[in-house]
Design a protein around this motif. Structure first.
Motif, PDB file in Angstrom:
ATOM      1  N   GLY A 206      31.200  26.864  39.277  1.00  0.00           N
ATOM      2  CA  GLY A 206      31.594  27.778  40.338  1.00  0.00           C
ATOM      3  C   GLY A 206      33.025  28.245  40.195  1.00  0.00           C
ATOM      4  O   GLY A 206      33.338  29.413  40.444  1.00  0.00           O
ATOM      5  N   ALA A 207      33.911  27.349  39.764  1.00  0.00           N
ATOM      6  CA  ALA A 207      35.316  27.710  39.587  1.00  0.00           C
ATOM      7  C   ALA A 207      35.482  28.717  38.450  1.00  0.00           C
ATOM      8  O   ALA A 207      36.250  29.679  38.563  1.00  0.00           O
ATOM      9  CB  ALA A 207      36.147  26.464  39.315  1.00  0.00           C
ATOM     10  N   VAL A 208      34.752  28.504  37.337  1.00  0.00           N
ATOM     11  CA  VAL A 208      34.832  29.443  36.217  1.00  0.00           C
ATOM     12  C   VAL A 208      34.279  30.801  36.628  1.00  0.00           C
ATOM     13  O   VAL A 208      34.871  31.851  36.344  1.00  0.00           O
ATOM     14  CB  VAL A 208      34.067  28.896  34.996  1.00  0.00           C
ATOM     15  CG1 VAL A 208      34.003  29.946  33.882  1.00  0.00           C
ATOM     16  CG2 VAL A 208      34.729  27.624  34.474  1.00  0.00           C
ATOM     17  N   ALA A 209      33.132  30.804  37.328  1.00  0.00           N
ATOM     18  CA  ALA A 209      32.497  32.057  37.735  1.00  0.00           C
ATOM     19  C   ALA A 209      33.349  32.834  38.724  1.00  0.00           C
ATOM     20  O   ALA A 209      33.296  34.063  38.763  1.00  0.00           O
ATOM     21  CB  ALA A 209      31.119  31.768  38.339  1.00  0.00           C
ATOM     22  N   ALA A 210      34.133  32.129  39.527  1.00  0.00           N
ATOM     23  CA  ALA A 210      34.984  32.805  40.506  1.00  0.00           C
ATOM     24  C   ALA A 210      36.089  33.614  39.836  1.00  0.00           C
ATOM     25  O   ALA A 210      36.540  34.630  40.373  1.00  0.00           O
ATOM     26  CB  ALA A 210      35.595  31.782  41.461  1.00  0.00           C
ATOM     27  N   ILE A 211      36.518  33.169  38.641  1.00  0.00           N
ATOM     28  CA  ILE A 211      37.623  33.834  37.947  1.00  0.00           C
ATOM     29  C   ILE A 211      37.122  34.746  36.827  1.00  0.00           C
ATOM     30  O   ILE A 211      37.519  35.903  36.725  1.00  0.00           O
ATOM     31  CB  ILE A 211      38.589  32.786  37.363  1.00  0.00           C
ATOM     32  CG1 ILE A 211      39.138  31.889  38.475  1.00  0.00           C
ATOM     33  CG2 ILE A 211      39.733  33.449  36.615  1.00  0.00           C
ATOM     34  CD1 ILE A 211      39.949  30.718  37.978  1.00  0.00           C
ATOM     35  N   ARG A 212      36.239  34.223  35.982  1.00  0.00           N
ATOM     36  CA  ARG A 212      35.736  34.978  34.838  1.00  0.00           C
ATOM     37  C   ARG A 212      34.238  34.752  34.671  1.00  0.00           C
ATOM     38  O   ARG A 212      33.814  33.984  33.815  1.00  0.00           O
ATOM     39  CB  ARG A 212      36.481  34.562  33.572  1.00  0.00           C
ATOM     40  CG  ARG A 212      37.898  35.085  33.451  1.00  0.00           C
ATOM     41  CD  ARG A 212      37.937  36.597  33.216  1.00  0.00           C
ATOM     42  NE  ARG A 212      37.217  36.956  31.994  1.00  0.00           N
ATOM     43  CZ  ARG A 212      37.783  36.990  30.791  1.00  0.00           C
ATOM     44  NH1 ARG A 212      39.064  36.701  30.635  1.00  0.00           N
ATOM     45  NH2 ARG A 212      37.072  37.344  29.727  1.00  0.00           N
ATOM     46  N   PRO A 213      33.412  35.412  35.460  1.00  0.00           N
ATOM     47  CA  PRO A 213      31.959  35.231  35.314  1.00  0.00           C
ATOM     48  C   PRO A 213      31.434  35.649  33.948  1.00  0.00           C
ATOM     49  O   PRO A 213      30.374  35.195  33.528  1.00  0.00           O
ATOM     50  CB  PRO A 213      31.378  36.104  36.433  1.00  0.00           C
ATOM     51  CG  PRO A 213      32.464  37.057  36.794  1.00  0.00           C
ATOM     52  CD  PRO A 213      33.747  36.339  36.550  1.00  0.00           C
ATOM     53  N   ASP A 214      32.188  36.500  33.240  1.00  0.00           N
ATOM     54  CA  ASP A 214      31.738  36.920  31.916  1.00  0.00           C
ATOM     55  C   ASP A 214      31.808  35.791  30.901  1.00  0.00           C
ATOM     56  O   ASP A 214      31.244  35.886  29.812  1.00  0.00           O
ATOM     57  CB  ASP A 214      32.580  38.101  31.417  1.00  0.00           C
ATOM     58  CG  ASP A 214      34.057  37.752  31.324  1.00  0.00           C
ATOM     59  OD1 ASP A 214      34.644  37.396  32.362  1.00  0.00           O
ATOM     60  OD2 ASP A 214      34.613  37.825  30.208  1.00  0.00           O
ATOM     61  N   LEU A 215      32.496  34.697  31.248  1.00  0.00           N
ATOM     62  CA  LEU A 215      32.572  33.547  30.349  1.00  0.00           C
ATOM     63  C   LEU A 215      31.405  32.582  30.523  1.00  0.00           C
ATOM     64  O   LEU A 215      31.285  31.627  29.774  1.00  0.00           O
ATOM     65  CB  LEU A 215      33.887  32.793  30.576  1.00  0.00           C
ATOM     66  CG  LEU A 215      35.183  33.547  30.222  1.00  0.00           C
ATOM     67  CD1 LEU A 215      36.392  32.678  30.540  1.00  0.00           C
ATOM     68  CD2 LEU A 215      35.191  33.962  28.755  1.00  0.00           C
ATOM     69  N   VAL A 216      30.569  32.815  31.522  1.00  0.00           N
ATOM     70  CA  VAL A 216      29.428  31.932  31.791  1.00  0.00           C
ATOM     71  C   VAL A 216      28.240  32.398  30.955  1.00  0.00           C
ATOM     72  O   VAL A 216      27.673  33.469  31.195  1.00  0.00           O
ATOM     73  CB  VAL A 216      29.074  31.928  33.286  1.00  0.00           C
ATOM     74  CG1 VAL A 216      27.875  31.004  33.549  1.00  0.00           C
ATOM     75  CG2 VAL A 216      30.279  31.482  34.117  1.00  0.00           C
ATOM     76  N   TYR A 217      27.836  31.600  29.998  1.00  0.00           N
ATOM     77  CA  TYR A 217      26.764  31.963  29.062  1.00  0.00           C
ATOM     78  C   TYR A 217      25.484  32.336  29.780  1.00  0.00           C
ATOM     79  O   TYR A 217      24.808  33.306  29.404  1.00  0.00           O
ATOM     80  CB  TYR A 217      26.518  30.795  28.108  1.00  0.00           C
ATOM     81  CG  TYR A 217      25.458  31.038  27.062  1.00  0.00           C
ATOM     82  CD1 TYR A 217      25.805  31.548  25.811  1.00  0.00           C
ATOM     83  CD2 TYR A 217      24.122  30.733  27.301  1.00  0.00           C
ATOM     84  CE1 TYR A 217      24.838  31.767  24.844  1.00  0.00           C
ATOM     85  CE2 TYR A 217      23.157  30.953  26.340  1.00  0.00           C
ATOM     86  CZ  TYR A 217      23.511  31.467  25.107  1.00  0.00           C
ATOM     87  OH  TYR A 217      22.552  31.689  24.150  1.00  0.00           O
ATOM     88  N   LEU A 218      25.134  31.612  30.815  1.00  0.00           N
ATOM     89  CA  LEU A 218      23.866  31.846  31.514  1.00  0.00           C
ATOM     90  C   LEU A 218      23.801  33.231  32.126  1.00  0.00           C
ATOM     91  O   LEU A 218      22.709  33.790  32.276  1.00  0.00           O
ATOM     92  CB  LEU A 218      23.687  30.787  32.610  1.00  0.00           C
ATOM     93  CG  LEU A 218      22.371  30.830  33.393  1.00  0.00           C
ATOM     94  CD1 LEU A 218      21.200  30.457  32.481  1.00  0.00           C
ATOM     95  CD2 LEU A 218      22.421  29.891  34.591  1.00  0.00           C
ATOM     96  N   LEU A 219      24.936  33.823  32.484  1.00  0.00           N
ATOM     97  CA  LEU A 219      24.966  35.116  33.152  1.00  0.00           C
ATOM     98  C   LEU A 219      24.990  36.293  32.198  1.00  0.00           C
ATOM     99  O   LEU A 219      24.805  37.436  32.625  1.00  0.00           O
ATOM    100  CB  LEU A 219      26.186  35.210  34.067  1.00  0.00           C
ATOM    101  CG  LEU A 219      26.312  34.143  35.158  1.00  0.00           C
ATOM    102  CD1 LEU A 219      27.584  34.371  35.948  1.00  0.00           C
ATOM    103  CD2 LEU A 219      25.098  34.151  36.070  1.00  0.00           C
ATOM    104  N   ARG A 220      25.201  36.036  30.928  1.00  0.00           N
ATOM    105  CA  ARG A 220      25.345  37.138  29.975  1.00  0.00           C
ATOM    106  C   ARG A 220      24.049  37.922  29.820  1.00  0.00           C
ATOM    107  O   ARG A 220      22.987  37.350  29.594  1.00  0.00           O
ATOM    108  CB  ARG A 220      25.781  36.622  28.609  1.00  0.00           C
ATOM    109  CG  ARG A 220      27.171  36.033  28.602  1.00  0.00           C
ATOM    110  CD  ARG A 220      27.580  35.718  27.177  1.00  0.00           C
ATOM    111  NE  ARG A 220      28.854  35.031  27.121  1.00  0.00           N
ATOM    112  CZ  ARG A 220      29.444  34.648  26.015  1.00  0.00           C
ATOM    113  NH1 ARG A 220      28.861  34.879  24.854  1.00  0.00           N
ATOM    114  NH2 ARG A 220      30.599  34.024  26.053  1.00  0.00           N
ATOM    115  N   GLY A 221      24.155  39.226  29.935  1.00  0.00           N
ATOM    116  CA  GLY A 221      22.990  40.079  29.730  1.00  0.00           C
ATOM    117  C   GLY A 221      21.933  39.965  30.785  1.00  0.00           C
ATOM    118  O   GLY A 221      20.808  40.435  30.596  1.00  0.00           O
ATOM    119  N   ALA A 222      22.266  39.341  31.927  1.00  0.00           N
ATOM    120  CA  ALA A 222      21.273  39.198  32.989  1.00  0.00           C
ATOM    121  C   ALA A 222      21.114  40.520  33.724  1.00  0.00           C
ATOM    122  O   ALA A 222      22.068  41.033  34.297  1.00  0.00           O
ATOM    123  CB  ALA A 222      21.704  38.107  33.973  1.00  0.00           C
ATOM    124  N   PRO A 223      19.911  41.121  33.714  1.00  0.00           N
ATOM    125  CA  PRO A 223      19.714  42.412  34.380  1.00  0.00           C
ATOM    126  C   PRO A 223      19.814  42.274  35.897  1.00  0.00           C
ATOM    127  O   PRO A 223      19.353  41.304  36.484  1.00  0.00           O
ATOM    128  CB  PRO A 223      18.296  42.811  33.945  1.00  0.00           C
ATOM    129  CG  PRO A 223      17.613  41.515  33.644  1.00  0.00           C
ATOM    130  CD  PRO A 223      18.690  40.615  33.093  1.00  0.00           C
TER     131      PRO A 223
END
Length: 240
Positions: A206-223
């Protein structure tokens, strides 16, 4: 007794030599595949994150939290690395942590290293990733959904990883305890450890996603992802 000494960080002598060699081979094959597949996932975002995640898991695994009188647990990190850097790179991250802990800190037996890697770096990471992938539609909706996904993935990866030890003990157990006792002890204690694992993983992701969600592998390319759209806007903002 300390949970990680009895459970996930297996010590020498809990299973026979044949079983140790068998799962040592399993670990080597899995890591060889991971190294090959990880090349496709490593880029200018994943590579630095992989180093940070490895250091973070190593540091946090050195800290135990109490779960019962005389029993403590620590972060396994399978779901955490899978969500942040993917399963292949994540497997390598956890394996590095386990090798360093074994060789420099005697945390986990040398003959049991293959089994520890199999349980935590292979079973744990892929269980966490598959659960997170199954809940991806929830994760991409909002940061709250991602936090819930991280908690569930971390809890289940902890319990399933403990079953890896039960399987190894069933094949070649040499500890003197009955299989039923080992099953109840492992699953019961790791269900409790899984709660702590889930809290730490959810807070970190949650802390990583709050600052840089593009760094979260699971979220990459999610439509259709609100977090993915946000990452596209903020990707140029840099990382503190």
């Amino acid at each position: 007794m300390r949970t990680h000494a009895v459970a996930m960080h297996m010590s020498d002598g809990l299973v026979n030599g044949t079983t140790s060699l068998l799962f040592g081979a399993v670990a080597l094959i899995a890591l060889a595949i991971a190294v090959t597949r990880a090349r496709a996932d490593l880029d200018d975002r994943t590579a630095p994150m992989a180093g940070l995640v490895t250091a973070f898991v190593f540091a946090v695994q050195m800290i135990n939290f109490p779960i019962l009188p005389g029993a403590s647990g620590h972060l396994l990190g399978g779901a955490l690395v899978a969500i942040l850097v993917g399963p292949w790179v994540g497997m390598i991250c956890i394996a590095i942590v386990l090798v360093v802990q074994c060789l420099l800190f005697a945390d986990g037996g040398l003959t049991a290293l293959g089994m520890n890697i199999t349980n935590m770096a292979v079973i744990g990471v892929f269980t966490g990733f598959l659960v997170a992938l199954a809940l991806r539609r929830l994760a991409v909706r909002s940061r709250g959904g991602l936090i819930v996904t991280a908690f569930v993935a971390a809890f289940l990866n902890t319990v399933v990883a403990s079953l890896g030890f039960v399987l190894e003990y069933a094949i070649g157990g040499a500890g003197g305890a009955s299989l039923g006792t080992v099953l109840v002890l492992m699953v019961g204690l790791h269900a409790l450890i899984g709660i702590g694992e889930g809290v730490i993983t959810a807070a970190t992701v949650g802390a990583v996603a709050a600052i840089r969600p593009d760094l979260v592998y699971l979220l990459r390319g999610a439509p259709g992802s609100a977090l993915a759209r946000r990452s596209g806007v903020e990707a140029g903002g840099g990382v503190a």
